[in-house]
Write a protein that holds these residues in place. Sequence first.
Motif: not given
Length: 87
Positions: A10-30
Amino acid sequence: MPLTHTISYSDIDKYCDSLERIGTVQIILIANRAAGYSLWIENNQDILKVVDDRGEQIRFRTVDQTLDELITISYLSDLVFVDRTHW
């Protein structure tokens, strides 16, 4: 894959839109044939295990299901990495 910490689904959207993020966020599926695809995200070499509100790993049955769920989140990379080591 080294675990640095977790993030609630539930926090992914907020994390991706925050100043904590540098560039784009990569999705990894195991990929795991029995358990489905576990979701991880990576940003600037910070790898986050995605968990639900109970702390359990978020898993999807198909890659399509994952993409449908994440399509509205900004700043996610267009590329999706799938680790099929355990398939």
